[in-house]
Motif scaffolding. Structure first.
Motif, PDB file in Angstrom:
ATOM      1  N   UNK A  77       0.853  -1.193   0.000  1.00  0.00           N
ATOM      2  CA  UNK A  77       0.000   0.000   0.000  1.00  0.00           C
ATOM      3  C   UNK A  77       0.885   1.237   0.000  1.00  0.00           C
ATOM      4  N   UNK A  78       0.649   2.122  -0.963  1.00  0.00           N
ATOM      5  CA  UNK A  78       1.359   3.402  -0.957  1.00  0.00           C
ATOM      6  C   UNK A  78       0.597   4.395  -0.087  1.00  0.00           C
ATOM      7  N   UNK A  79       1.289   4.972   0.887  1.00  0.00           N
ATOM      8  CA  UNK A  79       0.729   6.048   1.709  1.00  0.00           C
ATOM      9  C   UNK A  79       1.536   7.308   1.411  1.00  0.00           C
ATOM     10  N   UNK A  80       0.864   8.351   0.926  1.00  0.00           N
ATOM     11  CA  UNK A  80       1.537   9.621   0.665  1.00  0.00           C
ATOM     12  C   UNK A  80       1.518  10.487   1.910  1.00  0.00           C
ATOM     13  N   UNK A  81       2.616  11.203   2.159  1.00  0.00           N
ATOM     14  CA  UNK A  81       2.675  12.059   3.348  1.00  0.00           C
ATOM     15  C   UNK A  81       1.561  13.106   3.268  1.00  0.00           C
ATOM     16  N   UNK A  82       0.825  13.251   4.351  1.00  0.00           N
ATOM     17  CA  UNK A  82      -0.431  13.992   4.343  1.00  0.00           C
ATOM     18  C   UNK A  82      -0.242  15.473   4.015  1.00  0.00           C
ATOM     19  N   UNK A  83      -1.151  15.988   3.169  1.00  0.00           N
ATOM     20  CA  UNK A  83      -1.155  17.432   2.895  1.00  0.00           C
ATOM     21  C   UNK A  83      -2.364  18.099   3.549  1.00  0.00           C
ATOM     22  N   UNK A  84      -2.980  17.392   4.506  1.00  0.00           N
ATOM     23  CA  UNK A  84      -4.142  17.957   5.194  1.00  0.00           C
ATOM     24  C   UNK A  84      -3.698  19.036   6.185  1.00  0.00           C
ATOM     25  N   UNK A  85      -4.431  20.136   6.268  1.00  0.00           N
ATOM     26  CA  UNK A  85      -4.156  21.097   7.331  1.00  0.00           C
ATOM     27  C   UNK A  85      -4.646  20.524   8.655  1.00  0.00           C
ATOM     28  N   UNK A  86      -4.091  21.014   9.743  1.00  0.00           N
ATOM     29  CA  UNK A  86      -4.631  20.631  11.048  1.00  0.00           C
ATOM     30  C   UNK A  86      -4.116  19.324  11.600  1.00  0.00           C
ATOM     31  N   UNK A  87      -3.112  18.722  10.936  1.00  0.00           N
ATOM     32  CA  UNK A  87      -2.560  17.478  11.484  1.00  0.00           C
ATOM     33  C   UNK A  87      -1.392  17.798  12.424  1.00  0.00           C
ATOM     34  N   UNK A  88      -1.022  16.824  13.232  1.00  0.00           N
ATOM     35  CA  UNK A  88       0.025  17.017  14.232  1.00  0.00           C
ATOM     36  C   UNK A  88       1.357  17.377  13.579  1.00  0.00           C
ATOM     37  N   UNK A 129       0.755  -7.766   4.714  1.00  0.00           N
ATOM     38  CA  UNK A 129       0.866  -6.606   3.830  1.00  0.00           C
ATOM     39  C   UNK A 129       1.939  -5.643   4.331  1.00  0.00           C
ATOM     40  N   UNK A 130       2.385  -4.777   3.426  1.00  0.00           N
ATOM     41  CA  UNK A 130       3.402  -3.774   3.792  1.00  0.00           C
ATOM     42  C   UNK A 130       2.992  -2.396   3.281  1.00  0.00           C
ATOM     43  N   UNK A 131       3.710  -1.362   3.766  1.00  0.00           N
ATOM     44  CA  UNK A 131       3.406   0.036   3.438  1.00  0.00           C
ATOM     45  C   UNK A 131       4.639   0.696   2.839  1.00  0.00           C
ATOM     46  N   UNK A 132       4.440   1.375   1.705  1.00  0.00           N
ATOM     47  CA  UNK A 132       5.489   2.206   1.101  1.00  0.00           C
ATOM     48  C   UNK A 132       5.089   3.665   1.333  1.00  0.00           C
ATOM     49  N   UNK A 133       5.823   4.339   2.211  1.00  0.00           N
ATOM     50  CA  UNK A 133       5.500   5.720   2.614  1.00  0.00           C
ATOM     51  C   UNK A 133       6.265   6.682   1.722  1.00  0.00           C
ATOM     52  N   UNK A 134       5.527   7.583   1.070  1.00  0.00           N
ATOM     53  CA  UNK A 134       6.136   8.497   0.090  1.00  0.00           C
ATOM     54  C   UNK A 134       6.045   9.937   0.555  1.00  0.00           C
ATOM     55  N   UNK A 135       7.137  10.675   0.399  1.00  0.00           N
ATOM     56  CA  UNK A 135       7.072  12.120   0.632  1.00  0.00           C
ATOM     57  C   UNK A 135       6.425  12.785  -0.574  1.00  0.00           C
ATOM     58  N   UNK A 136       5.344  13.527  -0.323  1.00  0.00           N
ATOM     59  CA  UNK A 136       4.762  14.397  -1.336  1.00  0.00           C
ATOM     60  C   UNK A 136       5.296  15.798  -1.049  1.00  0.00           C
ATOM     61  N   UNK A 137       5.881  16.429  -2.058  1.00  0.00           N
ATOM     62  CA  UNK A 137       6.691  17.634  -1.816  1.00  0.00           C
ATOM     63  C   UNK A 137       5.855  18.853  -1.427  1.00  0.00           C
TER      64      UNK A 137
END
Length: 339
Positions: A128-139, A161-169
């Motif tokens: 599963x690809x998880x992109x680094x969150x661009x939501x406002x209001x997160x920690x 299962x595994x996770x691939x964590x990606x930096x979204x710029x």
């Protein structure tokens, strides 16, 4: 087919969201084009699952109707198997980490994750690809972000299962490779690694779509180049190759005129706007130091998946034949890996 590189065979992948630009470019035709060009795998994109569901049933399914999406996923799995394509990863899972404990957003994030895991099992992928969150209001605490990813990784591990964590710029807290690596280190789970991306790193650290030069400004060109080279050397030195699950490949157009330095009507930051429509194949009109970043990743000892993930709004001007475009993508990878 894998590409020979210094005695290793580098497997190749193509994101389904990165080919096709009209309704007749259906998922089955995308899979055929990707396979005919010699790719070993696909990244399966959720918008393609929804579009294929519409093709099958006459209307697009609700993205939270996981029973229906599982059935669609089984059909996609059979299609991929017909073409001998591995489904490497399901993407893009967004705005997951950092929500306040007890919030409705956090509850929704984990509910979505459970639904996506069901789809992963249906299509036969373990990543599963998880992109680094661009939501406002997160920690702003990397400890909090890491704790959320650790919890998700544990839930994934129970299902193999595994996770691939990606930096979204354009992310709120973790826009660089260094940020996501710190979070992955803190989370410290064997099934949590990195999805790196030439655009996300070069487009975040070296280039800027809001400046006339197209480069990060506020420092001299020599200082910019020195800082970029230092980042690449650090990446090669500190990240173990087994913690890089894949490297996504794309370039970017220089924005002329530059984008306005503000969020758009949809709340998307400038680099996010740039990412969504202005990312061609390497050697196809972009200007980022793509090969520099690839060499830094290979410098870790990484010899695993290279995946084409482009978003080229000029696609309709460039191609109508998806097979020819897929072959062009494969050629760009081969050229990038030449000494």
């Amino acid at each position: 087919m894998p590409i020979d590189y210094q005695g290793a065979k580098i497997p190749t992948c193509y994101a389904t969201c990165s080919i096709g630009h009209k309704e007749s470019h259906t998922l089955p035709l995308k899979l055929k084009a990707i396979a005919d060009a010699g790719f070993d795998a696909i990244e399966l994109s959720m918008p393609d699952i929804l579009a294929y569901g519409k093709m099958l049933h006459g209307q697009e399914p609700d993205p939270t109707d996981y029973d229906t999406l599982v059935e669609i996923g089984k059909s996609i799995r059979a299609q991929a198997e017909e073409h001998n394509l591995k489904i490497l990863m399901l993407q893009p899972f967004a705005n997951f980490e950092g929500w306040p404990k007890g919030s409705s957003e956090r509850k929704d994030a984990f509910e979505r994750a459970e639904g996506w895991m069901r789809i992963m099992e249906a299509v036969g992928t373990d990543m599963l690809q998880v992109g680094s969150s661009d939501a406002p209001g997160i920690s702003s605490s990397f400890d909090d972000l890491a704790a959320d990813l650790a919890e998700l990784a544990d839930r994934c591990a129970a299902k193999g299962l595994c996770i691939a964590y990606e930096n979204w710029c354009w992310a709120t807290r973790a826009p660089s490779w260094k940020d996501v690596w710190r979070i992955v280190e803190k989370a410290d789970r064997p099934n949590l690694g990195l999805c790196l991306d030439t655009f996300q790193s070069a487009g975040g650290e070296w280039a800027d779509p809001t400046t006339k030069s197209g480069l990060v400004e506020g420092l001299s060109r020599d200082e910019l180049e020195a800082r970029w080279k230092h980042s690449l050397a650090e990446l090669s030195r500190v990240v173990p190759p087994e913690k890089i699950y894949l490297l996504q490949i794309s370039d970017a157009y220089k924005m002329e005129p530059p984008l306005e330095a503000k969020t758009n009507d949809e709340g998307l930051r400038p680099r996010g706007q740039w990412s969504h429509d202005y990312r061609p194949l390497p050697y196809d009109g972009g200007y980022l130091p793509v090969q520099d970043f690839l060499k830094a990743v290979l410098g870790t000892g990484f010899r695993s998946w290279l995946s084409i993930e482009v978003f080229d709004g000029r696609g309709p001007e460039k191609y109508s034949d998806m097979v020819a475009f897929s072959k062009k993508a494969m050629s760009s990878l081969e050229r990038l890996l030449q000494p």
